[in-house]
Scaffold this motif. Structure first.
Motif, PDB file in Angstrom:
ATOM      1  N   LYS A  10       0.814  -1.215   0.000  1.00  0.00           N
ATOM      2  CA  LYS A  10       0.000   0.000   0.000  1.00  0.00           C
ATOM      3  C   LYS A  10       0.849   1.266   0.000  1.00  0.00           C
ATOM      4  CE  LYS A  10      -3.940   2.116   2.413  1.00  0.00           C
ATOM      5  NZ  LYS A  10      -4.856   2.028   1.248  1.00  0.00           N
ATOM      6  N   THR A  11       1.970   1.226   0.726  1.00  0.00           N
ATOM      7  CA  THR A  11       2.814   2.421   0.884  1.00  0.00           C
ATOM      8  C   THR A  11       4.002   2.463  -0.075  1.00  0.00           C
ATOM      9  OG1 THR A  11       4.134   1.338   2.604  1.00  0.00           O
ATOM     10  CG2 THR A  11       2.200   2.623   3.320  1.00  0.00           C
ATOM     11  N   ASN A  42      -4.142   3.112   9.522  1.00  0.00           N
ATOM     12  CA  ASN A  42      -4.065   4.248   8.601  1.00  0.00           C
ATOM     13  C   ASN A  42      -3.216   5.381   9.162  1.00  0.00           C
ATOM     14  OD1 ASN A  42      -5.626   3.208   6.469  1.00  0.00           O
ATOM     15  ND2 ASN A  42      -7.529   3.723   7.512  1.00  0.00           N
ATOM     16  N   ILE A  45       0.333   5.289   8.177  1.00  0.00           N
ATOM     17  CA  ILE A  45       0.649   5.773   6.829  1.00  0.00           C
ATOM     18  C   ILE A  45       1.076   7.233   6.897  1.00  0.00           C
ATOM     19  CG2 ILE A  45      -0.300   6.263   4.536  1.00  0.00           C
ATOM     20  CD1 ILE A  45      -2.145   3.864   4.880  1.00  0.00           C
ATOM     21  N   GLN A  49       4.651   8.798   5.872  1.00  0.00           N
ATOM     22  CA  GLN A  49       4.784   9.893   4.913  1.00  0.00           C
ATOM     23  C   GLN A  49       5.699  10.988   5.458  1.00  0.00           C
ATOM     24  OE1 GLN A  49       0.670  10.920   4.257  1.00  0.00           O
ATOM     25  NE2 GLN A  49       0.532   9.680   2.383  1.00  0.00           N
ATOM     26  N   THR A  52       9.277   9.787   5.096  1.00  0.00           N
ATOM     27  CA  THR A  52       9.689   9.831   3.691  1.00  0.00           C
ATOM     28  C   THR A  52       9.966  11.257   3.240  1.00  0.00           C
ATOM     29  OG1 THR A  52       8.347   7.855   3.238  1.00  0.00           O
ATOM     30  CG2 THR A  52       9.037   9.182   1.348  1.00  0.00           C
TER      31      THR A  52
END
Length: 243
Positions: A10-11, A42, A45, A49, A52
């Motif tokens: 998913k990521t 969720n 995630i 982010q 990242t």
């Protein structure tokens, strides 16, 4: 909840990286089963982010680890620091591109180049500034500057000629050319320098005494070839000085 495999798909972040982030306490799974399976939600995630995006800005994982622990970020100073780091990287990238363009041109001008010759030329181009500083500890500044003005960085024509001469000297050593034949090749090498500069070098007493720093000056010759070449060079220079 997403098991680690599904969360990875998913990521777009590998399972190996997710496990590493877990070990570093950057991104812990929301739930770990009794059998040790990792599960994410969720909200994870969003955390991923953030990690990242900070990596994209050039922050190390250790820096990100510290930032993630803070409830509030006074991040201006850190961003300025990362900007400077990226600007330095940009300068290095531009230099590497110039060096690649130079090596491509050099390779095109010499279809066959022995690896040790090619690598030596590249390494010496990379260390030119340090070489100049080192040589100025032995020779007058103006002589060193003149030498490097001739053999300046990325001078393809000069280095193409140099490759040809080095190859000739290697052949001369292998086939035991006569002194006269070797001197002819050495004269061609010295002809790459302006005559006035060459004559000034001959008057430098430290010319044959200097012990070069092997970390700065890469040689395309083997130890045996170097010993042979120094012997021929010393004999040739004595002849020049007696004329």
């Amino acid at each position: 909840m997403y098991p680690i495999g599904q969360f990875s798909k998913k990521t777009g972040v590998s399972i190996r990286t997710l496990r590493y982030y877990d070990e570093m306490n950057l991104l812990k799974p929301s739930y770990i089963s009794e059998t040790g399976r990792r599960f994410y939600e969720n909200e994870d995630i969003i955390t991923l982010q953030k990690i990242t995006e900070l990596k994209t800005l050039g922050f190390s994982l250790k820096d990100i680890q510290q930032l993630m622990r803070q409830s509030q970020w006074d991040i201006t100073e850190s961003l300025e620091y990362q900007k400077e780091k990226l600007l330095h990287k940009l300068v290095d990238i531009k230099k590497n591109i110039e060096l690649l363009e130079y090596t491509i041109s050099l390779a095109q001008s010499n279809q066959v180049i022995e690896p040790e010759i090619f690598i030596a030329l590249i390494q010496n181009n990379l260390h030119m500034e340090s070489q100049q500083r080192w040589l100025k500890g032995y020779f007058p500044n103006e002589i060193v500057d003149e030498i490097y003005a001739v053999s300046n960085s990325h001078n393809v024509r000069y280095d193409a000629q140099l490759i040809k001469i080095i190859n000739q000297l290697k052949i001369a050593y292998k086939n035991q050319f006569t002194d006269t034949e070797v001197h002819t090749i050495l004269k061609e090498f010295f002809s790459l320098l302006p005559l006035e500069l060459f004559n000034r070098l001959l008057t430098e007493p430290k010319l044959m005494e200097i012990q070069v720093d092997r970390m700065l000056f890469s040689s395309p010759f083997s130890k045996q070839e170097e010993e042979w070449l120094i012997e021929k060079l010393e004999y040739m220079l004595k002849e020049y000085k007696t004329k």
